[in-house]
Write an enzyme that holds these catalytic residues in place. Structure first.
Site, mmCIF file in Angstrom:
data_model
loop_
_atom_site.group_PDB
_atom_site.id
_atom_site.type_symbol
_atom_site.label_atom_id
_atom_site.label_comp_id
_atom_site.label_asym_id
_atom_site.label_seq_id
_atom_site.Cartn_x
_atom_site.Cartn_y
_atom_site.Cartn_z
ATOM 1 N N HIS A 1 61.189 39.701 22.709
ATOM 2 C CA HIS A 1 61.184 40.676 22.854
ATOM 3 C C HIS A 1 59.548 41.447 22.517
ATOM 4 O O HIS A 1 58.883 42.045 23.114
ATOM 5 C CB HIS A 1 62.141 41.934 22.338
ATOM 6 C CG HIS A 1 63.422 41.683 22.888
ATOM 7 N ND1 HIS A 1 64.431 41.125 22.159
ATOM 8 C CD2 HIS A 1 63.937 42.310 24.032
ATOM 9 C CE1 HIS A 1 65.503 41.164 22.923
ATOM 10 N NE2 HIS A 1 65.235 41.696 24.061
ATOM 11 N N GLY B 1 60.700 39.314 30.591
ATOM 12 C CA GLY B 1 60.682 37.941 30.105
ATOM 13 C C GLY B 1 60.960 37.147 31.412
ATOM 14 O O GLY B 1 61.773 37.437 32.093
ATOM 15 N N GLU B 2 60.481 36.058 31.282
ATOM 16 C CA GLU B 2 60.828 35.048 32.413
ATOM 17 C C GLU B 2 62.123 34.287 32.066
ATOM 18 O O GLU B 2 62.564 33.695 32.943
ATOM 19 C CB GLU B 2 59.406 33.884 32.544
ATOM 20 C CG GLU B 2 58.469 34.616 33.273
ATOM 21 C CD GLU B 2 57.215 33.641 33.493
ATOM 22 O OE1 GLU B 2 57.307 32.536 32.834
ATOM 23 O OE2 GLU B 2 56.177 33.989 33.934
ATOM 24 N N MET C 1 67.444 46.358 25.757
ATOM 25 C CA MET C 1 68.756 46.877 25.258
ATOM 26 C C MET C 1 68.935 46.481 23.721
ATOM 27 O O MET C 1 69.864 46.623 23.245
ATOM 28 C CB MET C 1 69.856 45.928 26.266
ATOM 29 C CG MET C 1 69.731 46.146 27.431
ATOM 30 S SD MET C 1 71.608 45.986 28.145
ATOM 31 C CE MET C 1 71.722 44.499 27.959
ATOM 32 N N GLY C 2 67.721 46.381 23.163
ATOM 33 C CA GLY C 2 67.721 46.437 21.612
ATOM 34 C C GLY C 2 68.058 45.134 20.967
ATOM 35 O O GLY C 2 67.841 44.184 21.890
ATOM 36 N N ASN C 3 68.576 44.965 19.934
ATOM 37 C CA ASN C 3 68.683 43.851 19.124
ATOM 38 C C ASN C 3 67.481 42.935 19.312
ATOM 39 O O ASN C 3 67.732 41.474 19.890
ATOM 40 C CB ASN C 3 70.023 43.340 19.579
ATOM 41 C CG ASN C 3 70.380 42.055 18.499
ATOM 42 O OD1 ASN C 3 71.040 41.039 18.940
ATOM 43 N ND2 ASN C 3 70.392 42.438 17.343
ATOM 44 N N LEU C 4 66.577 43.312 19.027
ATOM 45 C CA LEU C 4 65.205 42.939 19.413
ATOM 46 C C LEU C 4 64.930 41.596 18.534
ATOM 47 O O LEU C 4 65.213 41.531 17.325
ATOM 48 C CB LEU C 4 63.887 43.795 19.280
ATOM 49 C CG LEU C 4 63.963 45.109 19.828
ATOM 50 C CD1 LEU C 4 62.784 46.040 19.771
ATOM 51 C CD2 LEU C 4 64.389 44.919 21.626
ATOM 52 N N GLN D 1 66.609 38.173 37.344
ATOM 53 C CA GLN D 1 66.054 39.505 37.263
ATOM 54 C C GLN D 1 64.861 39.978 37.380
ATOM 55 O O GLN D 1 64.462 41.113 38.029
ATOM 56 C CB GLN D 1 66.520 40.095 35.525
ATOM 57 C CG GLN D 1 66.144 41.241 35.337
ATOM 58 C CD GLN D 1 66.442 41.643 33.909
ATOM 59 O OE1 GLN D 1 67.495 42.263 33.356
ATOM 60 N NE2 GLN D 1 65.522 41.492 33.006
#
Length: 282
Positions: free
Chosen positions: A37, A149-150, A30-33, A155
């Site tokens: 990320h 990502g864990e 969702m960006g804002n990396l 999710q």
């Protein structure tokens, strides 16, 4: 590095790569990396010939009172970071491209059982939004591999279950959580915290570690361990959403017969909701 916003252009590039016999790894974001990320992108580069990253703030996974409008959008900075990693393609669709008929008319994907409890209980409809957008992105990108990502453990479990149930030909790769020096899990929402608040929030990982050590030592008083953890976190001024010990693969409540555990937590520091987890073999 290409930045593409339209489905037709994306499909054209994917088709060209496929005709060349190239493999594709995918990182949906969702960006804002941040470095968390980027670690997914680094992993993706080891798996396939081409790497696609999507940047899309998905309204379907936000609840009515959640921070959709405030969610940070930093495309220029994100592009710079991804270019430094030699990412091949960034897919940046608008909401109208992804949901042309609106959210209410959108077919949705519901993954039962594993999506219940924890974040699924706290954020009704959240995992329907996640499963729906990931399914759609998988259909668009058609990757061989997808990296998640864990940190977002539930999710990851939902997506693994969805891919298995729907026979989606994508290998799901979990990547270990990236942490600040004090143990705080990296998250876009950490940007809402001051340095002092980040230090306070480190109690989350400290408490997860203490609980994991107790499990490794053979302590199976799950209710007691959970209550002790909640008390420790709340003592630092955070508000607990949940703290639970579950069987790692099913996310059901842990029993004394289990060998593989995951400890999951969500807590608020002010208005900022932070999640984390730790896996334990004991």
């Amino acid at each position: 590095m290409q930045t593409i916003s339209e489905i037709k252009s994306l499909r054209s590039q994917i088709k060209a790569w496929r005709q060349q016999g190239l493999s594709i790894a995918f990182v949906p974001t969702m960006g804002n990396l941040h470095q968390g990320h980027f670690s997914l992108v680094e992993k993706a580069k080891t798996l396939a010939d081409k790497v696609v990253v999507s940047i899309f703030v998905n309204p379907m996974q936000f609840g009515q009172n959640e921070d959709l409008d405030k969610y940070p959008r930093t495309l220029v900075e994100d592009q710079k970071g991804l270019a430094e990693l030699d990412t091949d393609l960034i897919f940046t669709p608008t909401v109208d491209v992804i949901y042309p008929n609106g959210l209410n008319a959108q077919t949705s994907v519901d993954v039962p059982t594993v999506s219940q409890g924890f974040c699924g209980a706290s954020r009704p409809g959240h995992f329907v939004g996640v499963a729906t957008i990931v399914t759609k992105l998988f259909n668009l990108v058609q990757p061989d591999f997808a990296c998640f990502g864990e940190k977002d453990f539930q999710q990851l479990a939902v997506i693994r279950s969805m891919v298995k149930d729907l026979s989606i030909p994508v290998e799901i790769v979990g990547v270990a959580t990236k942490r600040e020096e004090n143990g705080l899990a990296m998250s876009s929402r950490n940007g809402y915290l001051s340095d002092e608040e980040k230090e306070t929030a480190s109690v989350i990982y400290q408490t997860l570690t203490n609980t994991a050590q107790a499990l490794e030592a053979g302590d199976r008083r799950f209710d007691t361990l959970e209550q002790q953890a909640k008390t420790a976190i709340e003592a630092k001024g955070l508000k607990i959403d949940y703290f639970g010990i579950a069987e790692r693969d099913t996310l059901r409540n842990a029993t004394s017969d289990d060998k593989h555990f995951v400890i999951l937590v969500a807590a608020y520091l002010g208005s900022v909701r932070l999640i984390d987890n730790i896996q334990v073999n004991a």
